[in-house]
Design an enzyme around this catalytic site. Sequence first.
Site, PDB file in Angstrom:
ATOM      1  N   SER A 364       0.876  -1.155   0.000  1.00 42.71           N
ATOM      2  CA  SER A 364       0.000   0.000   0.000  1.00 42.71           C
ATOM      3  C   SER A 364       0.917   1.209   0.000  1.00 42.71           C
ATOM      4  O   SER A 364       1.698   1.395   0.931  1.00 42.71           O
ATOM      5  CB  SER A 364      -0.865   0.010   1.253  1.00 42.71           C
ATOM      6  OG  SER A 364      -1.389   1.304   1.430  1.00 42.71           O
ATOM      7  N   ARG A 365       0.832   2.003  -1.054  1.00 45.65           N
ATOM      8  CA  ARG A 365       1.771   3.120  -1.149  1.00 45.65           C
ATOM      9  C   ARG A 365       1.397   4.264  -0.208  1.00 45.65           C
ATOM     10  O   ARG A 365       2.175   5.161   0.009  1.00 45.65           O
ATOM     11  CB  ARG A 365       1.885   3.584  -2.592  1.00 45.65           C
ATOM     12  CG  ARG A 365       2.692   2.604  -3.420  1.00 45.65           C
ATOM     13  CD  ARG A 365       2.980   3.126  -4.803  1.00 45.65           C
ATOM     14  NE  ARG A 365       2.056   2.590  -5.777  1.00 45.65           N
ATOM     15  CZ  ARG A 365       2.177   1.413  -6.366  1.00 45.65           C
ATOM     16  NH1 ARG A 365       3.205   0.658  -6.086  1.00 45.65           N
ATOM     17  NH2 ARG A 365       1.291   0.983  -7.241  1.00 45.65           N
ATOM     18  N   VAL A 366       0.196   4.229   0.354  1.00 44.53           N
ATOM     19  CA  VAL A 366      -0.167   5.246   1.335  1.00 44.53           C
ATOM     20  C   VAL A 366       0.403   4.832   2.698  1.00 44.53           C
ATOM     21  O   VAL A 366       0.802   5.637   3.512  1.00 44.53           O
ATOM     22  CB  VAL A 366      -1.694   5.428   1.390  1.00 44.53           C
ATOM     23  CG1 VAL A 366      -2.094   6.338   2.524  1.00 44.53           C
ATOM     24  CG2 VAL A 366      -2.199   5.978   0.063  1.00 44.53           C
TER      25      VAL A 366
END
Length: 503
Positions: A364-366
């Site tokens: 998850s890049r967040v």
Amino acid sequence: MKFDTKQIAASLKKQIEDFLSDTSKKEVGSVVSVGDDIAAVYGLPGAMLGELLLFPGGHYGLVMNLSEDSIDCALLNGEGDIKEGDYVYRTKKVVEVPVGDALLGRVMGALGNPIDGKGEIITSSFRPVERVAPSIMRRQGIDTPLITGIRAIDAMIPIGRGQRELIIGDRQTGKTAIAIDAIVAQKDTGVKCIYCAIGQKTSSVAYLVDVLQKLGCLDYTCVVTASSSEPAPQLYLAPYSAMAMAEEWMEKGEDVLVVFDDLSKHAIAYRTLSLLLRRSPGREAYPGDIFYLHSRLLERACRLSAKEGGGSITALPIIETQEGDFSAYIPTNVISITDGQIYLNSDLFNSGHRPAIDSGLSVSRVGSNAQHPCMKKVGGGMKIDLASYQENLAFSQFGSDLDSDTRAILTHGGVLDAALVQKNRHPEKEEKQTIILYAVREGLFDEIAPHDIPSFLEGFYFYGSAAKPGLIRRIAETHDLDREAMAEIRELATDYLKEHQED
Ligand code: ATP
Ligand code: MG
């Protein structure tokens, strides 16, 4: 009676003007050819791309190609009895769908038409299905979690409100199950949900609607479906319709979750449509704008700034891969558009490790921006622990003499891995995930055999909720795990282990 000639002249002039503008509204063309649900129309020079044209019998066509001497339209409900020479009228309108709270609990076709037999959808609000995504200035960063209730996701691959997270995997690997669990987990959170089924069998959608109904999720959910038996234009439009419905809520400051199940079938429908429209085929016969097809859809999912009301659309697109090949054309496109992916592995799924999330390939890049402090504390470093377990597991198969450190990694990893097995349709609240995962991460249950772990953990939480309801309430309210709470979980684990051993 006195006649005012000026007034009469003005009134006549107005009538003539109205009459003229009225005729100009009815631009008429004619069908040149029709076939494969595509009609070529001659004589509507003013028609716009994406406009709806009206055909005899109340059929609508969507303008897809504008060329010098004709217009190609995709017939939304198939060709019916449309034939050459039929008149075609401009509507000067683009495709619009009903929006608003009246949609909740309803099952609709791709154009927002009700198909659940519960009567008309009564709403006065409509929105065009296509719309430009909000600009950067209208957005804000993602910092609020969207809890899916799935331990592996919330701890390792957290999803935030306004994020786009791809669910990717082969056929029958539990992709839909994850999305449905995420919808079920939104109960009582205020998040509205839209499940958009593209190219699925009507029977499977009916089954899912039934599941959602039984779990009490239809109060805050609606379903948009274009089944595999419907014409390609419907499949093409369905996700944009769902997005338009979501935008209405987002712009009112609400949080929305939209699932697109799945975009592989959407791409195939668009390819079919493009080939029928004689657009030139590119890689894997997809048209040149296939990336734009999905990027303009998913860019519309975002978190609006506080000034704009702070609403959000979280999108969970699904992509089906062939034999785990996620480097194929459509998968790589969608991977690059989204903010991360949950990769499902069919070997894991078939071995019973469900949800079959591959922690190494999922991201998850967040990241932890979208986690509450309690989840941050129990999820931090979990991916690394699992990776080191997998590595040592592969290595340990070569030899039997293992040092104590390796053995400890294997034992702990086995328990942690087993703790991530979770039945579908049983999403968990954050406080439950926190308590269970804290105990597991601390190695408090390392002595339990991995295959007993799922039922053992259920028992542990059940015991904990009776023994320390205050602890659970505190975590639920503060979303944090303080020293005191950690000590209480340790105590709880020791007590439960003692009781478990006595049994
Ligand atoms: P398709 O490619 O056909 O769309 P899919 O990848 O969406 O399949 P699902 O339909 O979600 O897969 O799941 C396949 C089967 O596995 C279903 O019968 C479902 O009930 C079961 N299943 C999925 N997740 C779990 C789970 N966590 N625990 C137990 N069973 C599960
Ligand atoms: Mg599915």
